[in-house]
Design an enzyme around this catalytic site. Structure first.
Site, PDB file in Angstrom:
ATOM      1  N   TYR A  54      71.892  28.626  41.528  1.00 23.57           N
ATOM      2  CA  TYR A  54      71.094  27.985  42.571  1.00 23.57           C
ATOM      3  C   TYR A  54      71.898  27.893  43.883  1.00 23.57           C
ATOM      4  O   TYR A  54      72.936  27.226  43.962  1.00 23.57           O
ATOM      5  CB  TYR A  54      70.634  26.582  42.134  1.00 23.57           C
ATOM      6  CG  TYR A  54      69.794  26.580  40.862  1.00 23.57           C
ATOM      7  CD1 TYR A  54      69.248  27.756  40.337  1.00 23.57           C
ATOM      8  CD2 TYR A  54      69.528  25.403  40.176  1.00 23.57           C
ATOM      9  CE1 TYR A  54      68.479  27.759  39.184  1.00 23.57           C
ATOM     10  CE2 TYR A  54      68.753  25.388  39.021  1.00 23.57           C
ATOM     11  CZ  TYR A  54      68.241  26.584  38.526  1.00 23.57           C
ATOM     12  OH  TYR A  54      67.481  26.575  37.374  1.00 23.57           O
ATOM     13  N   HIS A 113      71.973  30.947  30.957  1.00 24.25           N
ATOM     14  CA  HIS A 113      70.742  30.863  31.758  1.00 24.25           C
ATOM     15  C   HIS A 113      69.604  31.731  31.196  1.00 24.25           C
ATOM     16  O   HIS A 113      68.458  31.341  31.210  1.00 24.25           O
ATOM     17  CB  HIS A 113      71.054  31.255  33.203  1.00 24.25           C
ATOM     18  CG  HIS A 113      70.169  30.617  34.223  1.00 24.25           C
ATOM     19  ND1 HIS A 113      70.589  30.248  35.469  1.00 24.25           N
ATOM     20  CD2 HIS A 113      68.854  30.280  34.186  1.00 24.25           C
ATOM     21  CE1 HIS A 113      69.588  29.713  36.153  1.00 24.25           C
ATOM     22  NE2 HIS A 113      68.520  29.733  35.393  1.00 24.25           N
TER      23      HIS A 113
END
Ligand code: NAP
Length: 282
Positions: A54, A113
């Site tokens: 992010y 992830h």
């Protein structure tokens, strides 16, 4: 804020936490995002989900600012390693970079992830080593379908797989066919990401009318009902992202709504699960 046991971790975690993908990183938007995260923490949304991906790490810097001064033990801080970094050594290094950016001593939860090209066994061994040396308290995966989740767990010998973070919202209920029940059997917490989808659940007139009806009954909003529906199973949590204090308050309020069988039946009929299919991801 209602809490429940987070799978095999055995610790209590708020049913509704806070996502941080796409938070504003500069200017007034950044200040608003910080205020929103801090209010969320005050309201008990202490499960904060972030990732090295992010903002290429910049979101972890922002989270560090949001949690500065908060008693660390109150937080349940989660981050994720990118699949491209998920070799044994790469996973360990990525975790330490995240710790530095988050300005914290440990992660509560560290996830792969999504499945990538590094051998899964290697990644899982690295995750296990991070628990052994105190870098992470618990480890898990994200975007893993039911069979892959089982495979990931099989590579851990000394620690449990505690979490699978997956796409789950009213218009994408595929995980209800097998993944959630398998996770429950295996004591894995399911964390629903993107719980509002792209807002499509509010665009279909019939579905919206059902949500509004249930919302009226509970003196709530349709979005709160949508969140309450996702966390109706005892091993499901969710992490909506919000950048305004009003949105954070609304989302936090969903935790205390107990839907009854009539509510669940009505929502179930309005938003079909569809057929069993492979896991959907963003
Ligand atoms: P989301 O939480 O479903 O939706 C975020 C959007 O909803 C934002 O535009 C937000 O607006 C708006 N919103 C939030 N609360 C609202 C409210 N009460 N009323 C009206 N609008 C509201 O989507 P997401 O950010 O994709 O998913 C949540 C988190 O899951 C992410 O932030 C991330 O941490 C995680 N995630 C993980 C993966 C993965 O692969 N593991 C993938 C995607 C997401 P404002 O910002 O203006 O408040």
């Amino acid at each position: 804020m209602k809490q429940r046991v987070f799978g095999a971790a055995g610790v209590e975690v708020p049913v509704i936490g806070q996502g941080t993908w796409n938070v504003a990183l500069a200017g007034a938007g950044r200040k608003a995002a910080l205020r929103a995260l801090r209010l969320g923490i005050e309201l008990g949304m202490t499960h904060i989900d972030t990732a090295e991906m992010y903002g290429s790490g910049a979101v972890e810097d922002l989270v560090a600012e949001a949690i500065a001064g908060v008693d660390r033990a109150r937080l349940f801080l989660a981050s994720k390693v990118l699949p491209e970094n998920a070799s044994y050594r790469g996973t360990r290094e990525a975790a330490h970079r995240s710790l530095t950016r988050l300005r914290t001593e440990y992660l509560d939860l560290y996830l792969l992830h999504w499945p990538g090209s590094h051998p899964l066994e290697e990644t899982m061994r690295a995750l296990e080593s991070l628990v052994a040396d105190g870098t992470a308290r618990f480890v898990g995966v994200s975007n893993f379908d039911a069979p892959e989740m089982e495979e990931a767990a099989s590579y851990l010998s000394g620690v449990p797989l505690v979490c699978n973070q997956v796409l789950y919202h009213l218009c994408e209920r595929g995980v209800e066919h097998r993944l959630i029940s398998q996770a429950r059997r295996d004591n894995v917490a399911v964390v629903a990401y993107t719980p509002f989808g792209r807002g499509e659940f509010l665009r279909a007139a019939a579905g919206r009318a059902v949500l509004e009806g249930v919302a009226r009954k509970h003196a709530a909003t349709p979005r709160q009902i949508a969140l309450a529906f996702l966390v109706r199973e005892p091993n499901v949590f969710t992490i909506p992202k919000a950048s305004s204090e009003a949105h954070v308050r609304e989302n936090a309020g969903a935790a205390d709504i107990a839907l009854d069988d009539d509510d669940i039946g009505a929502i179930d009929a309005a938003f079909s699960r569809g057929r069993p299919r492979p896991l959907a991801t963003l």
